[in-house]
Design a protein around this motif. Structure first.
Motif, PDB file in Angstrom:
ATOM      1  N   LEU A 119     -19.851   4.991  -9.695  1.00  0.00           N
ATOM      2  CA  LEU A 119     -19.018   4.412 -10.756  1.00  0.00           C
ATOM      3  C   LEU A 119     -18.698   2.945 -10.455  1.00  0.00           C
ATOM      4  O   LEU A 119     -18.759   2.097 -11.350  1.00  0.00           O
ATOM      5  N   GLN A 120     -18.383   2.649  -9.202  1.00  0.00           N
ATOM      6  CA  GLN A 120     -18.096   1.261  -8.833  1.00  0.00           C
ATOM      7  C   GLN A 120     -19.331   0.382  -9.013  1.00  0.00           C
ATOM      8  O   GLN A 120     -19.243  -0.737  -9.511  1.00  0.00           O
ATOM      9  N   TYR A 121     -20.484   0.886  -8.623  1.00  0.00           N
ATOM     10  CA  TYR A 121     -21.736   0.151  -8.801  1.00  0.00           C
ATOM     11  C   TYR A 121     -22.004  -0.097 -10.284  1.00  0.00           C
ATOM     12  O   TYR A 121     -22.398  -1.204 -10.678  1.00  0.00           O
ATOM     13  N   ALA A 122     -21.787   0.904 -11.122  1.00  0.00           N
ATOM     14  CA  ALA A 122     -22.009   0.756 -12.564  1.00  0.00           C
ATOM     15  C   ALA A 122     -21.045  -0.260 -13.169  1.00  0.00           C
ATOM     16  O   ALA A 122     -21.424  -1.030 -14.060  1.00  0.00           O
ATOM     17  N   ILE A 123     -19.811  -0.289 -12.686  1.00  0.00           N
ATOM     18  CA  ILE A 123     -18.840  -1.277 -13.169  1.00  0.00           C
ATOM     19  C   ILE A 123     -19.256  -2.681 -12.717  1.00  0.00           C
ATOM     20  O   ILE A 123     -19.250  -3.628 -13.510  1.00  0.00           O
ATOM     21  N   ASN A 139      -8.203   1.486 -20.988  1.00  0.00           N
ATOM     22  CA  ASN A 139      -6.877   1.828 -20.461  1.00  0.00           C
ATOM     23  C   ASN A 139      -6.554   3.317 -20.584  1.00  0.00           C
ATOM     24  O   ASN A 139      -5.580   3.779 -19.999  1.00  0.00           O
ATOM     25  N   LYS A 140      -7.356   4.086 -21.315  1.00  0.00           N
ATOM     26  CA  LYS A 140      -7.170   5.536 -21.411  1.00  0.00           C
ATOM     27  C   LYS A 140      -8.055   6.283 -20.416  1.00  0.00           C
ATOM     28  O   LYS A 140      -8.230   7.487 -20.517  1.00  0.00           O
ATOM     29  N   MET A 141      -8.629   5.524 -19.488  1.00  0.00           N
ATOM     30  CA  MET A 141      -9.520   6.077 -18.458  1.00  0.00           C
ATOM     31  C   MET A 141     -10.751   6.744 -19.070  1.00  0.00           C
ATOM     32  O   MET A 141     -11.221   7.780 -18.620  1.00  0.00           O
ATOM     33  N   SER A 142     -11.255   6.121 -20.102  1.00  0.00           N
ATOM     34  CA  SER A 142     -12.439   6.596 -20.784  1.00  0.00           C
ATOM     35  C   SER A 142     -13.599   5.648 -20.489  1.00  0.00           C
ATOM     36  O   SER A 142     -13.416   4.428 -20.442  1.00  0.00           O
ATOM     37  N   ILE A 143     -14.780   6.203 -20.285  1.00  0.00           N
ATOM     38  CA  ILE A 143     -15.955   5.409 -19.940  1.00  0.00           C
ATOM     39  C   ILE A 143     -16.761   5.088 -21.186  1.00  0.00           C
ATOM     40  O   ILE A 143     -17.021   5.955 -22.017  1.00  0.00           O
ATOM     41  N   LYS A 144     -17.170   3.836 -21.274  1.00  0.00           N
ATOM     42  CA  LYS A 144     -18.051   3.387 -22.354  1.00  0.00           C
ATOM     43  C   LYS A 144     -19.272   2.739 -21.704  1.00  0.00           C
ATOM     44  O   LYS A 144     -19.145   1.830 -20.881  1.00  0.00           O
ATOM     45  N   VAL A 145     -20.451   3.227 -22.058  1.00  0.00           N
ATOM     46  CA  VAL A 145     -21.689   2.652 -21.528  1.00  0.00           C
ATOM     47  C   VAL A 145     -21.980   1.388 -22.318  1.00  0.00           C
ATOM     48  O   VAL A 145     -22.092   1.420 -23.542  1.00  0.00           O
ATOM     49  N   THR A 146     -22.089   0.269 -21.622  1.00  0.00           N
ATOM     50  CA  THR A 146     -22.312  -1.012 -22.287  1.00  0.00           C
ATOM     51  C   THR A 146     -23.768  -1.444 -22.260  1.00  0.00           C
ATOM     52  O   THR A 146     -24.204  -2.206 -23.099  1.00  0.00           O
ATOM     53  N   ASN A 147     -24.512  -0.962 -21.293  1.00  0.00           N
ATOM     54  CA  ASN A 147     -25.921  -1.297 -21.188  1.00  0.00           C
ATOM     55  C   ASN A 147     -26.710  -0.005 -21.345  1.00  0.00           C
ATOM     56  O   ASN A 147     -26.688   0.856 -20.472  1.00  0.00           O
ATOM     57  N   LYS A 148     -27.406   0.148 -22.454  1.00  0.00           N
ATOM     58  CA  LYS A 148     -28.109   1.399 -22.761  1.00  0.00           C
ATOM     59  C   LYS A 148     -29.408   1.579 -21.978  1.00  0.00           C
ATOM     60  O   LYS A 148     -29.988   2.647 -21.965  1.00  0.00           O
TER      61      LYS A 148
END
Length: 153
Positions: A92-96, A105-114
């Motif tokens: 997760l840290q690597y992906a960020i 802020n709701k601790m939800s993940i959004k993929v930005t690079n498909k």
């Protein structure tokens, strides 16, 4: 001998090859509050060869009950869950850091690079399985942890 086994485990389960598995899950997942906590289920499920056959034909009607009621698949799951916790954190840290995902802020993940990163072709089955898992994760996060018998991180 123990150090040798640990080194082989670290080489085989590195964040560069495992991050695409987590990304493939979230690319097909509809964001819910605190869904970052579901990331800890992806690797223990997707990297278990027994699960691949069981979930091969996952449909929208499938649910987690089908998976957690199978004693053969659930044997040792909590150990695998604990084993992959730190690796999941690192992925997760690597992906960020690489801006593949964003966490709101709701601790939800959004993929930005498909685009899926380069990965070892031996993990194609795990990536495919992880992309099908969102169809099964229809419960909220708390009930998902309860269904798997996980009491905390």
């Amino acid at each position: 001998m123990s150090q040798f086994v640990n080194n082989i485990f670290a080489i085989h389960n590195n964040i560069f090859s495992l991050t695409p598995i987590i990304l493939s899950f979230y690319k097909n997942y509809r964001a819910k509050e605190k869904d970052i906590l579901l990331a800890y289920f992806i690797l223990p499920i997707a990297l278990n060869p027994d699960v691949t056959e069981e979930i091969k034909n996952v449909t929208i009607k499938s649910n987690l009950t089908r998976l957690v009621s199978n004693k053969k698949l659930m044997a040792g799951f909590q150990d695998r869950f604990k084993q992959f916790q730190q690796i999941t954190n690192d992925c997760l840290q690597y992906a960020i850091d690489c801006r593949y995902i964003e966490i709101d802020n709701k601790m939800s993940i959004k993929v930005t690079n498909k685009d899926i990163l380069y990965t070892d072709s031996s993990l194609d089955g795990a990536i495919n399985l992880a992309s099908k898992l969102p169809k099964m994760f229809t419960l909220d996060v708390i009930n998902t942890y309860y269904a798997f018998g996980i009491k905390g991180l």
